[in-house]
Motif scaffolding. Structure first.
Motif, PDB file in Angstrom:
ATOM      1  N   ALA A  75       9.739 -24.842  59.001  1.00  0.00           N
ATOM      2  CA  ALA A  75      10.984 -25.356  59.556  1.00  0.00           C
ATOM      3  C   ALA A  75      12.164 -24.867  58.745  1.00  0.00           C
ATOM      4  O   ALA A  75      12.039 -24.551  57.561  1.00  0.00           O
ATOM      5  CB  ALA A  75      10.955 -26.886  59.568  1.00  0.00           C
ATOM      6  N   GLY A  76      13.317 -24.814  59.381  1.00  0.00           N
ATOM      7  CA  GLY A  76      14.529 -24.431  58.684  1.00  0.00           C
ATOM      8  C   GLY A  76      15.741 -24.556  59.578  1.00  0.00           C
ATOM      9  O   GLY A  76      15.635 -24.860  60.766  1.00  0.00           O
ATOM     10  N   ILE A  77      16.881 -24.312  58.964  1.00  0.00           N
ATOM     11  CA  ILE A  77      18.154 -24.326  59.677  1.00  0.00           C
ATOM     12  C   ILE A  77      18.681 -22.894  59.701  1.00  0.00           C
ATOM     13  O   ILE A  77      18.835 -22.272  58.650  1.00  0.00           O
ATOM     14  CB  ILE A  77      19.192 -25.231  58.981  1.00  0.00           C
ATOM     15  N   ALA A  78      18.922 -22.383  60.877  1.00  0.00           N
ATOM     16  CA  ALA A  78      19.518 -21.054  61.024  1.00  0.00           C
ATOM     17  C   ALA A  78      21.021 -21.230  61.196  1.00  0.00           C
ATOM     18  O   ALA A  78      21.472 -22.020  62.030  1.00  0.00           O
ATOM     19  CB  ALA A  78      18.919 -20.338  62.230  1.00  0.00           C
ATOM     20  N   ALA A  79      21.781 -20.500  60.405  1.00  0.00           N
ATOM     21  CA  ALA A  79      23.245 -20.545  60.501  1.00  0.00           C
ATOM     22  C   ALA A  79      23.708 -19.462  61.461  1.00  0.00           C
ATOM     23  O   ALA A  79      23.365 -18.296  61.300  1.00  0.00           O
ATOM     24  CB  ALA A  79      23.861 -20.340  59.123  1.00  0.00           C
ATOM     25  N   THR A  80      24.459 -19.844  62.467  1.00  0.00           N
ATOM     26  CA  THR A  80      25.047 -18.872  63.386  1.00  0.00           C
ATOM     27  C   THR A  80      26.554 -19.109  63.439  1.00  0.00           C
ATOM     28  O   THR A  80      27.042 -20.141  62.971  1.00  0.00           O
ATOM     29  CB  THR A  80      24.465 -18.987  64.817  1.00  0.00           C
TER      30      THR A  80
ATOM     31  N   GLU B 167      19.332 -12.986  66.400  1.00  0.00           N
ATOM     32  CA  GLU B 167      19.451 -12.650  64.980  1.00  0.00           C
ATOM     33  C   GLU B 167      18.222 -12.973  64.129  1.00  0.00           C
ATOM     34  O   GLU B 167      18.101 -12.450  63.022  1.00  0.00           O
ATOM     35  CB  GLU B 167      20.665 -13.387  64.386  1.00  0.00           C
ATOM     36  N   TYR B 168      17.331 -13.825  64.610  1.00  0.00           N
ATOM     37  CA  TYR B 168      16.183 -14.258  63.818  1.00  0.00           C
ATOM     38  C   TYR B 168      14.886 -13.879  64.527  1.00  0.00           C
ATOM     39  O   TYR B 168      14.758 -14.081  65.726  1.00  0.00           O
ATOM     40  CB  TYR B 168      16.212 -15.774  63.590  1.00  0.00           C
ATOM     41  N   GLU B 169      13.953 -13.340  63.765  1.00  0.00           N
ATOM     42  CA  GLU B 169      12.634 -12.963  64.288  1.00  0.00           C
ATOM     43  C   GLU B 169      11.592 -13.933  63.742  1.00  0.00           C
ATOM     44  O   GLU B 169      11.593 -14.238  62.539  1.00  0.00           O
ATOM     45  CB  GLU B 169      12.276 -11.540  63.853  1.00  0.00           C
ATOM     46  N   ILE B 170      10.704 -14.379  64.602  1.00  0.00           N
ATOM     47  CA  ILE B 170       9.671 -15.335  64.177  1.00  0.00           C
ATOM     48  C   ILE B 170       8.807 -14.747  63.070  1.00  0.00           C
ATOM     49  O   ILE B 170       8.474 -15.446  62.102  1.00  0.00           O
ATOM     50  CB  ILE B 170       8.832 -15.801  65.384  1.00  0.00           C
ATOM     51  N   ASP B 171       8.446 -13.490  63.180  1.00  0.00           N
ATOM     52  CA  ASP B 171       7.630 -12.876  62.122  1.00  0.00           C
ATOM     53  C   ASP B 171       8.344 -12.945  60.776  1.00  0.00           C
ATOM     54  O   ASP B 171       7.725 -13.223  59.748  1.00  0.00           O
ATOM     55  CB  ASP B 171       7.308 -11.417  62.464  1.00  0.00           C
ATOM     56  N   ASP B 172       9.655 -12.706  60.768  1.00  0.00           N
ATOM     57  CA  ASP B 172      10.425 -12.776  59.529  1.00  0.00           C
ATOM     58  C   ASP B 172      10.559 -14.217  59.035  1.00  0.00           C
ATOM     59  O   ASP B 172      10.540 -14.467  57.827  1.00  0.00           O
ATOM     60  CB  ASP B 172      11.807 -12.160  59.727  1.00  0.00           C
ATOM     61  N   ILE B 173      10.702 -15.160  59.955  1.00  0.00           N
ATOM     62  CA  ILE B 173      10.743 -16.572  59.554  1.00  0.00           C
ATOM     63  C   ILE B 173       9.449 -16.961  58.876  1.00  0.00           C
ATOM     64  O   ILE B 173       9.441 -17.544  57.788  1.00  0.00           O
ATOM     65  CB  ILE B 173      11.016 -17.479  60.783  1.00  0.00           C
ATOM     66  N   LEU B 174       8.322 -16.622  59.510  1.00  0.00           N
ATOM     67  CA  LEU B 174       7.014 -16.993  58.944  1.00  0.00           C
ATOM     68  C   LEU B 174       6.751 -16.288  57.620  1.00  0.00           C
ATOM     69  O   LEU B 174       6.065 -16.832  56.752  1.00  0.00           O
ATOM     70  CB  LEU B 174       5.898 -16.695  59.958  1.00  0.00           C
TER      71      LEU B 174
END
Length: 185
Positions: A67-72, A173-180
């Motif tokens: 989990a996290g907060i993405a800033a846009t 801007e965010y990729e799930i692979d990069d998040i994981l």
């Protein structure tokens, strides 16, 4: 004191339960449900899986949460990536993305409810909303910390809020692979 919402060990038939108005496709969302009258209402995670046979083949799912907060530029976005190992070629064999608006007060409230429970119940439904099974987990997912991050994001955000635009920016801007992989940590 946390709500002890552990279900009794007897085998239950959940086929009488169904949910209407669910979004199409796979995903996860929180709902308030009474699974056991002695416990009363609790917050549960609905895991919507159009083809649940693979999940049903397992007696237990090793469920993980990132989990996290993405800033846009349009506001913050809370992401919850529910994933199930094994990891093959850097990606879990199954994952479900849940997106929530941290500026919406009910987001904090549902996270508070989940954090105050001893167990998390994950209700697996098919695409029609029919419940196919319920998994029970000791609640070690860190929802108290997730809620604190949501409250912090709500206090820190000073701009206009447009969640539809924020969600679109998150998706671009965010990729799930990069998040994981922790590249945004």
């Amino acid at each position: 004191m946390p709500l002890n919402n552990q279900l009794a060990p007897e085998r239950r038939d959940w086929s009488f339960m169904a949910f209407s108005g669910l979004p199409s496709g796979s995903g996860v969302l929180f709902e308030e449900v009474t699974l056991d009258e002695r416990i009363g209402p609790e917050a549960v995670a609905l895991l919507i899986e159009p083809e649940p046979d693979e999940l049903l083949a397992k007696r237990r799912l090793d469920l993980n949460l990132k989990a996290g907060i993405a800033a846009t530029d349009y506001g913050p976005v809370l992401f919850l990536i529910w994933w199930i190992p094994p990891i093959v070629s850097g990606r879990p064999t199954a994952f479900y993305e849940q997106i929530m608006n941290p500026l919406y007060l009910n987001t904090s409230e549902v996270l508070r409810r989940v954090a105050e429970q001893t167990h998390l119940h994950v209700i697996v439904t098919d695409e029609t909303g029919q419940v196919v099974t319920v998994f029970e987990y000791e609640n070690i997912f860190g929802f108290g910390g997730i809620r604190a991050a949501v409250d912090g994001a709500r206090v820190a955000w000073r701009g206009p809020a447009d969640f539809a635009e924020a969600k679109g920016a998150y998706e671009r801007e965010y990729e799930i692979d990069d998040i994981l992989a922790g590249r945004y940590d």
